[in-house]
Design an enzyme around this catalytic site. Sequence first.
Site, PDB file in Angstrom:
ATOM      1  N   LYS A 212       0.873  -1.174   0.000  1.00  0.00           N
ATOM      2  CA  LYS A 212       0.000   0.000   0.000  1.00  0.00           C
ATOM      3  C   LYS A 212       0.903   1.215   0.000  1.00  0.00           C
ATOM      4  O   LYS A 212       2.058   1.149   0.414  1.00  0.00           O
ATOM      5  CB  LYS A 212      -0.880   0.026   1.256  1.00  0.00           C
ATOM      6  CG  LYS A 212      -2.182   0.759   1.067  1.00  0.00           C
ATOM      7  CD  LYS A 212      -3.205  -0.116   0.367  1.00  0.00           C
ATOM      8  CE  LYS A 212      -4.561   0.533   0.237  1.00  0.00           C
ATOM      9  NZ  LYS A 212      -5.559  -0.451  -0.208  1.00  0.00           N
TER      10      LYS A 212
HETATM   11  P1  NAD Z   1     -13.135   6.993  -2.850  1.00  0.00           P
HETATM   12  O1  NAD Z   1     -12.155   8.068  -2.625  1.00  0.00           O
HETATM   13  O2  NAD Z   1     -13.645   6.748  -4.228  1.00  0.00           O
HETATM   14  O3  NAD Z   1     -14.409   7.179  -1.897  1.00  0.00           O
HETATM   15  C1  NAD Z   1     -14.307   7.338  -0.515  1.00  0.00           C
HETATM   16  C2  NAD Z   1     -15.634   7.885  -0.034  1.00  0.00           C
HETATM   17  O4  NAD Z   1     -15.606   7.962   1.399  1.00  0.00           O
HETATM   18  C3  NAD Z   1     -15.922   9.316  -0.512  1.00  0.00           C
HETATM   19  O5  NAD Z   1     -17.307   9.429  -0.773  1.00  0.00           O
HETATM   20  C4  NAD Z   1     -15.544  10.183   0.692  1.00  0.00           C
HETATM   21  O6  NAD Z   1     -16.221  11.421   0.730  1.00  0.00           O
HETATM   22  C5  NAD Z   1     -15.998   9.271   1.808  1.00  0.00           C
HETATM   23  N1  NAD Z   1     -15.395   9.585   3.094  1.00  0.00           N
HETATM   24  C6  NAD Z   1     -14.132   9.983   3.365  1.00  0.00           C
HETATM   25  N2  NAD Z   1     -14.012  10.202   4.690  1.00  0.00           N
HETATM   26  C7  NAD Z   1     -15.197   9.911   5.249  1.00  0.00           C
HETATM   27  C8  NAD Z   1     -15.703   9.931   6.566  1.00  0.00           C
HETATM   28  N3  NAD Z   1     -14.918  10.289   7.589  1.00  0.00           N
HETATM   29  N4  NAD Z   1     -16.985   9.575   6.773  1.00  0.00           N
HETATM   30  C9  NAD Z   1     -17.769   9.191   5.748  1.00  0.00           C
HETATM   31  N5  NAD Z   1     -17.364   9.158   4.472  1.00  0.00           N
HETATM   32  C10 NAD Z   1     -16.090   9.517   4.237  1.00  0.00           C
HETATM   33  O7  NAD Z   1     -12.452   5.652  -2.264  1.00  0.00           O
HETATM   34  P2  NAD Z   1     -12.802   4.144  -2.582  1.00  0.00           P
HETATM   35  O8  NAD Z   1     -11.838   3.659  -3.611  1.00  0.00           O
HETATM   36  O9  NAD Z   1     -14.259   3.974  -2.798  1.00  0.00           O
HETATM   37  O10 NAD Z   1     -12.367   3.437  -1.225  1.00  0.00           O
HETATM   38  C11 NAD Z   1     -13.240   3.359  -0.101  1.00  0.00           C
HETATM   39  C12 NAD Z   1     -12.764   2.239   0.823  1.00  0.00           C
HETATM   40  O11 NAD Z   1     -12.706   1.022   0.101  1.00  0.00           O
HETATM   41  C13 NAD Z   1     -11.358   2.435   1.409  1.00  0.00           C
HETATM   42  O12 NAD Z   1     -11.303   1.853   2.682  1.00  0.00           O
HETATM   43  C14 NAD Z   1     -10.486   1.633   0.452  1.00  0.00           C
HETATM   44  O13 NAD Z   1      -9.266   1.232   1.036  1.00  0.00           O
HETATM   45  C15 NAD Z   1     -11.404   0.459   0.197  1.00  0.00           C
HETATM   46  N6  NAD Z   1     -11.114  -0.301  -1.027  1.00  0.00           N
HETATM   47  C16 NAD Z   1     -11.107   0.300  -2.245  1.00  0.00           C
HETATM   48  C17 NAD Z   1     -10.853  -0.472  -3.374  1.00  0.00           C
HETATM   49  C18 NAD Z   1     -10.914   0.109  -4.768  1.00  0.00           C
HETATM   50  O14 NAD Z   1     -10.816  -0.668  -5.717  1.00  0.00           O
HETATM   51  N7  NAD Z   1     -11.091   1.391  -4.947  1.00  0.00           N
HETATM   52  C19 NAD Z   1     -10.574  -1.842  -3.250  1.00  0.00           C
HETATM   53  C20 NAD Z   1     -10.598  -2.409  -1.978  1.00  0.00           C
HETATM   54  C21 NAD Z   1     -10.878  -1.637  -0.881  1.00  0.00           C
END
Ligand code: NAD
Length: 418
Positions: A107
Amino acid sequence: MDIYRHPTFDMACEQFDLVAERLQIGQVERERVKFPKRSFVVAVPVRMDDGRVQVFPGYRVQHHLSLGPTKGGLRFHPDVTLGEVAALAMWMSWKCALTNLPYGGAKGGVACDPRKLSAGEMERLTRRFTQELIPFIGPQIDIPAPDVGTNEQTMAWIMDTYSNHHGHSVPGVVTGKPVNLGGSLGRREATGRGVGYLVGRAMDVLGMDTKGATIAVQGYGNVGSVAAGSLAKHGARIIAVSDQFGGIHNAKGLDLNLLEAHLSKTRTVTGFSEADAITNAELLELPCDVLVPAALERQITAANAPRIKCRILAEGANGPTTPDADVILDQRPDIFIIPDILANAGGVVVSYFEWVQDLQSFFWTEAEVVDKLFRILETAFTQTLNYAKQEKVSMRMAALSLGIRRVWEAKKQRGLFP
Ligand code: NAD
């Protein structure tokens, strides 16, 4: 390894230690399997639009090298630290092992606020960060992907910077690229789609029906919005969603098309006229069939775990539930947990497909991608469920045990060099 001290790293270690105890991993081996193999901290100087130069801290942690190159996302967020990144890299290791991918976990990230950076500043930051990491990444070394605050455009800049350095196109250095540059069809949707698939499987097990089921999603970003969309497509009612600015609630179900239009205008779900405002904390405690935390770590804690009112907790985010909360949830058979390393594994599975397609320069249809994705998730889900039943442990303990055991076995099989 005090250098990694951070509440999220402590949490990942606590989970690991519980599993190591169960699997009776010896003390020395425990340390070998637990701590990151190598970590990089870089200073990223960026010329800002106003002419100033600002230096941002950047990180990349490669957790273990025993099963192949390392793989994991890049996060651009103000709170990014070495310890947080190390915890996320550790979870990537267990996730890749659970789904049988030939990778160790990694990461990375930059402590910055993407919302406060112009497109030009984002591009210069991304390119300079990539430049600092060039000796340590590559298709056979370590392959970044998008995470919070990064997207296809970020990956395109990384691929371009790396390729310029090498004098030829190297699409396999990142996944989650635009399809036009060697990205995979279905990658952008993969994580949320996987969450949707696994919620469907959990409903089969519990004898529930997706049609009419109520869903609350914390974090309406890439993962949360696609998970909501795929569940809505199967007839579920999305009653609440949120982002970093707050949440919205409509017991009759949100119209996701109208919400999308609102979002593209305002860049936040808040202020949507067809719903009432709620806080992120309230959203987590709403009565619903499925709760999908899809934002950041440590959202479900000992303080709110007794008040969670869902039937299925599908962890789209990494590390949304603390070990203290787990102790409480373990006493609540009314909640079925799809743990993070299983629930959000769809992203890295299709990243793996993208890497394979890039190495072969031979590309698959979206139907092939989705079919192969669901097969891998099905196997991981069934193995986790069977393990949990046979060993009488929680779904989280089962998923972590399967992942950690594979990494431990690989280390034993390869032996200690020299
Ligand atoms: P993203 O940036 O597209 O979306 C994140 C969302 O969370 C946004 O809507 C943001 O406004 C919101 N957010 C941020 N802080 C917040 C808070 N304190 N309270 C509520 N909402 C909040 O990110 P993503 O890619 O969707 O990732 C989200 C989660 O999924 C993370 O934990 C990431 O590690 C995990 N994840 C992502 C992927 C991927 O393929 N993108 C894969 C596995 C896991």
